[in-house]
Design a protein around this motif. Structure first.
Motif, mmCIF file in Angstrom:
data_model
loop_
_atom_site.group_PDB
_atom_site.id
_atom_site.type_symbol
_atom_site.label_atom_id
_atom_site.label_comp_id
_atom_site.label_asym_id
_atom_site.label_seq_id
_atom_site.Cartn_x
_atom_site.Cartn_y
_atom_site.Cartn_z
ATOM 1 N N ASN A 61 0.808 -1.214 0.000
ATOM 2 C CA ASN A 61 0.000 0.000 0.000
ATOM 3 C C ASN A 61 0.848 1.273 0.000
ATOM 4 O O ASN A 61 0.303 2.363 0.203
ATOM 5 N N SER A 62 2.124 1.146 -0.233
ATOM 6 C CA SER A 62 3.022 2.299 -0.153
ATOM 7 C C SER A 62 2.659 3.377 -1.156
ATOM 8 O O SER A 62 2.684 4.575 -0.844
ATOM 9 N N TYR A 63 2.287 2.986 -2.373
ATOM 10 C CA TYR A 63 2.001 3.986 -3.404
ATOM 11 C C TYR A 63 0.718 4.760 -3.079
ATOM 12 O O TYR A 63 0.622 5.963 -3.354
ATOM 13 N N VAL A 64 -0.267 4.106 -2.474
ATOM 14 C CA VAL A 64 -1.481 4.817 -2.072
ATOM 15 C C VAL A 64 -1.173 5.800 -0.947
ATOM 16 O O VAL A 64 -1.701 6.924 -0.912
ATOM 17 N N LEU A 65 -0.306 5.411 -0.021
ATOM 18 C CA LEU A 65 0.062 6.308 1.073
ATOM 19 C C LEU A 65 0.824 7.521 0.552
ATOM 20 O O LEU A 65 0.645 8.640 1.060
ATOM 21 N N ILE A 66 1.671 7.323 -0.458
ATOM 22 C CA ILE A 66 2.374 8.455 -1.066
ATOM 23 C C ILE A 66 1.372 9.406 -1.711
ATOM 24 O O ILE A 66 1.462 10.632 -1.562
ATOM 25 N N LEU A 67 0.402 8.851 -2.437
ATOM 26 C CA LEU A 67 -0.634 9.687 -3.043
ATOM 27 C C LEU A 67 -1.456 10.414 -1.981
ATOM 28 O O LEU A 67 -1.858 11.566 -2.174
ATOM 29 N N ALA A 68 -1.708 9.749 -0.855
ATOM 30 C CA ALA A 68 -2.520 10.362 0.205
ATOM 31 C C ALA A 68 -1.845 11.601 0.776
ATOM 32 O O ALA A 68 -2.527 12.554 1.176
ATOM 33 N N ASP A 336 -8.792 5.707 -3.633
ATOM 34 C CA ASP A 336 -8.199 5.236 -2.376
ATOM 35 C C ASP A 336 -7.515 6.385 -1.642
ATOM 36 O O ASP A 336 -7.607 6.492 -0.410
ATOM 37 N N ALA A 337 -6.808 7.247 -2.397
ATOM 38 C CA ALA A 337 -6.117 8.376 -1.762
ATOM 39 C C ALA A 337 -7.122 9.374 -1.189
ATOM 40 O O ALA A 337 -6.929 9.913 -0.088
ATOM 41 N N ILE A 338 -8.189 9.646 -1.927
ATOM 42 C CA ILE A 338 -9.224 10.561 -1.426
ATOM 43 C C ILE A 338 -9.893 9.983 -0.181
ATOM 44 O O ILE A 338 -10.117 10.687 0.813
ATOM 45 N N ALA A 339 -10.199 8.690 -0.215
ATOM 46 C CA ALA A 339 -10.800 8.043 0.950
ATOM 47 C C ALA A 339 -9.870 8.111 2.153
ATOM 48 O O ALA A 339 -10.312 8.368 3.279
ATOM 49 N N ALA A 340 -8.572 7.889 1.925
ATOM 50 C CA ALA A 340 -7.605 7.956 3.026
ATOM 51 C C ALA A 340 -7.598 9.340 3.659
ATOM 52 O O ALA A 340 -7.536 9.481 4.888
ATOM 53 N N ALA A 341 -7.672 10.385 2.826
ATOM 54 C CA ALA A 341 -7.653 11.751 3.353
ATOM 55 C C ALA A 341 -8.894 12.048 4.186
ATOM 56 O O ALA A 341 -8.801 12.610 5.284
#
Length: 406
Positions: A61-68, A336-341
């Motif tokens: 999930n590293s790339y999603v966390l970077i986008l977040a 996924d990044a928007i949801a994480a935020a």
């Protein structure tokens, strides 16, 4: 003539003993994260927190966390980016063409790819900041356009394999330099990794102590010293437990070190720099920020440039992990990044949010994905749970706002 006797100032130490201040909007996300971890640890029979599985959660999930990290800044400023997944695919394709087809040295190819990501962000930032088109429309157009360019660059086929350095950054682990140390029933762990965890805890203690001292110096309310110590002790235990578990498997993933640097750097930018304060000002009240002299257009422009750079970095990481740049890369990554935020505490209207909160929101999504996979839940059930969690997070944010206003 009557005189009023001046009331004696309350010393900072006494003020710190008055009450325990708890902000439900800031603390709720961390409590929810802990409860979700405990729930899936029980449901999976202890498999969730096994060293290898923790490592898998971070790497996968590293790339999603970077986008977040980039997305939280965009959302704080009152905008949205729907093109992040397509930019991930586009920049991953560019890096593959450079490294694999053109045999450009990997470090130069990475630099060029990041510049391409910055150019994409500048293109979108111009239309949003200086032309006045809503970010929703601009990035929706970008989502379609950059996906089409990805197919054009790749020729509708995958390109790989990537150089060893890129694969190591995406999937590799730090080497053991000083050997292992015994940890009783836990087995052994790499000494360098454990020392890195101790250094991280020391940094957290130092920064929190300075923050507390600064608040007391200004006469602001702070938690009692005992509560402060318990909070720091809890954070220290969590960080050291994570590091030890990772060190028991294959040491620290390189991508985790990259994430730690990004989180630290962007937390400082968002919380301590003038640019960070301007981001919050623009999202909190655009008219007030404009009247206060904030260069709104420049702030908005550079936020999108930064989003493009981080999307390019995520594209390199994702392509390196798969060892191939494919035309379907990055699908739904922006969601996924928007949801994480939003799960991490960002406000729909803008002006509120933290980088650490976005990372926590991303980890919640990651734990849900991983935990439900371990218990054999079908994909439709996973999507249902993630949707409910996102709705609950936004509803909680609105509820706490109304509660604070009343």
């Amino acid at each position: 003539m009557t005189t009023t006797e001046a009331r004696p100032a309350v010393p900072p130490v006494e003020r710190s003993k008055r009450r325990i201040s708890i902000n439900p909007r800031q603390s709720g996300i961390y409590v929810a994260f802990a409860l979700i971890v405990v729930l899936f640890e029980v449901l999976t029979g202890g498999a969730l927190l096994e060293p290898q599985n923790i490592s898998n959660i971070i790497v996968q999930n590293s790339y999603v966390l970077i986008l977040a990290i980039g997305m939280i800044l965009v959302i704080i400023s009152g905008h949205i980016d729907l093109s992040a997944g397509s930019v991930v695919a586009m920049t991953g394709a560019v890096s593959a063409v450079l490294m694999v087809n053109s045999h450009v040295p990997w470090f130069l190819a990475v630099l060029i790819t990041l510049v391409v990501g910055a150019a994409i962000g500048a293109w979108q930032g111009y239309w949003v900041a200086y032309f006045g088109i809503p970010a929703f429309i601009v990035t929706l157009a970008g989502m379609l356009a950059f996906r089409a360019l990805t197919l054009t660059v790749l020729g509708n086929q995958g390109i790989g394999p990537f150089p060893d350095a890129i694969r190591t950054l995406s999937n590799g682990f730090t080497s053991g330099y000083l050997g292992n140390i015994a940890l009783g029933p836990l087995g052994g762990a790499d000494l360098v990794s454990v020392l890195a965890g101790v250094a991280a805890v020391a940094g957290i203690v130092f920064t929190q102590w300075r923050k507390r001292a600064g608040r007391m110096g200004y006469g602001q309310d702070v938690d009692p010293f005992g509560v402060f110590v318990l909070k720091i002790a809890g954070i220290a235990v969590l960080v050291l437990a994570l590091v030890v578990q990772l060190a028991r498997f294959k040491n620290l993933p390189w991508v985790l070190i990259l994430l730690a640097v990004l989180v630290l750097g962007y937390s400082l930018v968002a919380g301590k720099s003038v640019f960070g304060r301007h981001i919050y000002a623009v999202g909190g009240n655009l008219q007030a920020a404009t009247l206060s002299g904030v260069k709104v257009k420049q702030v908005t422009f550079w936020i999108f440039v930064n989003m493009g750079v981080l999307a390019a970095l995520a594209g390199i990481i994702f392509a390196g992990r798969l060892n191939q740049a494919g035309p379907t890369a990055g699908v739904n990554f922006e969601l996924d990044a928007i949801a994480a935020a939003f799960i991490g505490g960002a406000a729909v209207q803008g002006g509120v949010g933290k980088v650490v909160g976005a990372i926590t929101g991303g980890l919640i999504m990651a734990v849900i994905n991983n935990g439900m996979s371990l218990i054999g839940a079908p994909s439709e059930r996973v999507m249902l749970v993630k949707g409910v969690v996102l709705l609950a997070a936004v509803a909680y944010d609105i509820w706490t706002k109304r509660r604070a206003a009343s």
